[in-house]
Design a protein around this motif. Structure first.
Motif, PDB file in Angstrom:
ATOM      1  N   UNK A  75      -7.549   7.304  -1.778  1.00 36.18           N
ATOM      2  CA  UNK A  75      -7.329   7.362  -0.338  1.00 36.18           C
ATOM      3  C   UNK A  75      -7.924   8.648   0.219  1.00 36.18           C
ATOM      4  N   UNK A  76      -8.747   8.515   1.243  1.00 40.40           N
ATOM      5  CA  UNK A  76      -9.404   9.670   1.843  1.00 40.40           C
ATOM      6  C   UNK A  76     -10.839   9.848   1.431  1.00 40.40           C
ATOM      7  N   UNK A  77     -11.255   9.211   0.330  1.00 44.18           N
ATOM      8  CA  UNK A  77     -12.652   9.293  -0.097  1.00 44.18           C
ATOM      9  C   UNK A  77     -13.568   8.696   0.966  1.00 44.18           C
ATOM     10  N   UNK A  78     -14.740   9.285   1.136  1.00 45.18           N
ATOM     11  CA  UNK A  78     -15.771   8.695   1.982  1.00 45.18           C
ATOM     12  C   UNK A  78     -16.736   7.957   1.062  1.00 45.18           C
ATOM     13  N   UNK A  97      -5.787   1.609  -0.784  1.00 40.63           N
ATOM     14  CA  UNK A  97      -6.231   1.227  -2.127  1.00 40.63           C
ATOM     15  C   UNK A  97      -5.341   0.095  -2.634  1.00 40.63           C
ATOM     16  N   UNK A  98      -5.729  -0.575  -3.731  1.00 44.01           N
ATOM     17  CA  UNK A  98      -4.936  -1.702  -4.222  1.00 44.01           C
ATOM     18  C   UNK A  98      -3.443  -1.377  -4.362  1.00 44.01           C
ATOM     19  N   UNK A 161      -8.804  -4.688  -6.681  1.00 45.78           N
ATOM     20  CA  UNK A 161     -10.266  -4.633  -6.568  1.00 45.78           C
ATOM     21  C   UNK A 161     -10.768  -4.744  -5.136  1.00 45.78           C
ATOM     22  N   UNK A 162      -9.925  -4.383  -4.177  1.00 45.02           N
ATOM     23  CA  UNK A 162     -10.341  -4.337  -2.774  1.00 45.02           C
ATOM     24  C   UNK A 162      -9.845  -3.037  -2.146  1.00 45.02           C
ATOM     25  N   UNK A 163     -10.539  -2.630  -1.077  1.00 48.68           N
ATOM     26  CA  UNK A 163     -10.184  -1.390  -0.385  1.00 48.68           C
ATOM     27  C   UNK A 163     -10.271  -1.602   1.125  1.00 48.68           C
ATOM     28  N   UNK A 164      -9.367  -0.947   1.832  1.00 46.73           N
ATOM     29  CA  UNK A 164      -9.428  -0.944   3.289  1.00 46.73           C
ATOM     30  C   UNK A 164     -10.110   0.351   3.703  1.00 46.73           C
ATOM     31  N   UNK A 165     -11.211   0.227   4.440  1.00 48.18           N
ATOM     32  CA  UNK A 165     -11.986   1.399   4.842  1.00 48.18           C
ATOM     33  C   UNK A 165     -12.183   1.393   6.349  1.00 48.18           C
ATOM     34  N   UNK A 178     -13.094  -5.284  11.164  1.00 50.91           N
ATOM     35  CA  UNK A 178     -14.082  -6.253  11.643  1.00 50.91           C
ATOM     36  C   UNK A 178     -14.654  -7.084  10.499  1.00 50.91           C
ATOM     37  N   UNK A 179     -15.035  -6.427   9.408  1.00 53.50           N
ATOM     38  CA  UNK A 179     -15.728  -7.116   8.302  1.00 53.50           C
ATOM     39  C   UNK A 179     -14.800  -7.464   7.151  1.00 53.50           C
ATOM     40  N   UNK A 180     -13.545  -7.056   7.227  1.00 57.16           N
ATOM     41  CA  UNK A 180     -12.605  -7.370   6.151  1.00 57.16           C
ATOM     42  C   UNK A 180     -12.569  -6.287   5.082  1.00 57.16           C
ATOM     43  N   UNK A 181     -11.760  -6.520   4.065  1.00 54.28           N
ATOM     44  CA  UNK A 181     -11.605  -5.550   2.978  1.00 54.28           C
ATOM     45  C   UNK A 181     -12.897  -5.421   2.180  1.00 54.28           C
ATOM     46  N   UNK A 182     -13.062  -4.256   1.538  1.00 51.84           N
ATOM     47  CA  UNK A 182     -14.284  -3.954   0.804  1.00 51.84           C
ATOM     48  C   UNK A 182     -14.097  -4.278  -0.672  1.00 51.84           C
ATOM     49  N   UNK A 183     -14.853  -5.235  -1.236  1.00 45.12           N
ATOM     50  CA  UNK A 183     -14.764  -5.508  -2.673  1.00 45.12           C
ATOM     51  C   UNK A 183     -15.261  -4.315  -3.486  1.00 45.12           C
ATOM     52  N   UNK A 184     -14.618  -4.044  -4.595  1.00 38.21           N
ATOM     53  CA  UNK A 184     -15.031  -2.911  -5.415  1.00 38.21           C
ATOM     54  C   UNK A 184     -16.482  -3.032  -5.867  1.00 38.21           C
TER      55      UNK A 184
END
Length: 216
Positions: A75-78, A97-98, A161-165, A178-184
């Motif tokens: 959490x907090x990583x760019x 994070x998961x 295996x997904x992240x909210x960014x 807008x685009x949904x969760x980010x797959x790892x």
């Protein structure tokens, strides 16, 4: 064949250098030019961002195939990632994070039942900068004076295996809202610092104050 051999003989040092540099940029580290304002005020348009491509995975060069998981995004990583949903390469901040539960109310995050702390920052013409304390670390976000439709969402639980960014420019960022969760598997690496920054509004003159600027 003789022509090819002669070309190789005369240029092999350059060819080897280009090949090694290509492998390095593909699997070890690369730079990413930021064309939008979605991460303001942390990242400016025109920033060239150094991306650590071994932060999370050791990959087969020129592919997304992971040979070894080195670490997990925190959490907090760019992060920099190739988004299939957006059909574009994006840079955003990891918010969930998961296993996390995350919601957003009036541009204030609630993570695992706890609302984050915010400190008032700089006032702009049409927005205000606030300091957000995420995972114990401070960074600045930008909030529009007139909230957008992105200013809130219902609680979501992040699956494996997904992240909210999200972008730091909260009302002007096409991110997980807008685009949904980010797959790892879409992750390319972690953004560490600004290498150089060109001011698009001032004849592309480099911004001296942003050279080798660390990101947080």
């Amino acid at each position: 064949m003789k022509v090819l051999y002669k070309f190789w003989k005369n240029n092999r040092s350059l060819i080897v250098f280009i090949a090694l540099m290509s492998v390095f940029r593909s699997a070890v580290a690369d730079w990413y030019e930021v064309p939008t304002s979605s991460m303001k005020p942390t990242i400016e348009q025109g920033d060239r961002i150094l991306t650590d491509k071994m932060a999370y995975d050791l990959r087969v060069p020129f592919t997304h195939i992971s040979l070894l998981k080195i670490n997990e995004p925190q959490t907090g990583d760019i992060i920099v990632f190739d988004s299939q949903a957006a059909d574009n390469r994006l840079i955003k901040r990891v918010i969930g994070v998961p296993g996390d539960t995350v919601s957003l109310v009036n541009n204030e995050l609630i993570i695992n039942g706890k609302k984050l702390n915010y400190e008032h920052g700089q006032n702009n013409i049409d927005s205000v900068d606030k300091v957000e304390i995420l995972n114990g670390k401070k960074h600045t976000i930008r909030i529009a004076n007139v909230p957008s439709q992105l200013a809130g969402f219902e609680m979501i639980t992040i699956p494996d295996d997904y992240y909210l960014a999200m972008g730091d420019n909260r009302d002007n960022s096409a991110d997980s809202r807008v685009i949904g969760l980010i797959p790892r598997g879409e992750l390319l690496g972690k953004a560490n610092k600004v290498i150089v920054s060109l001011d698009y509004d001032n004849y592309y003159i480099p911004r001296k104050e942003r050279v080798l600027l660390s990101l947080n």
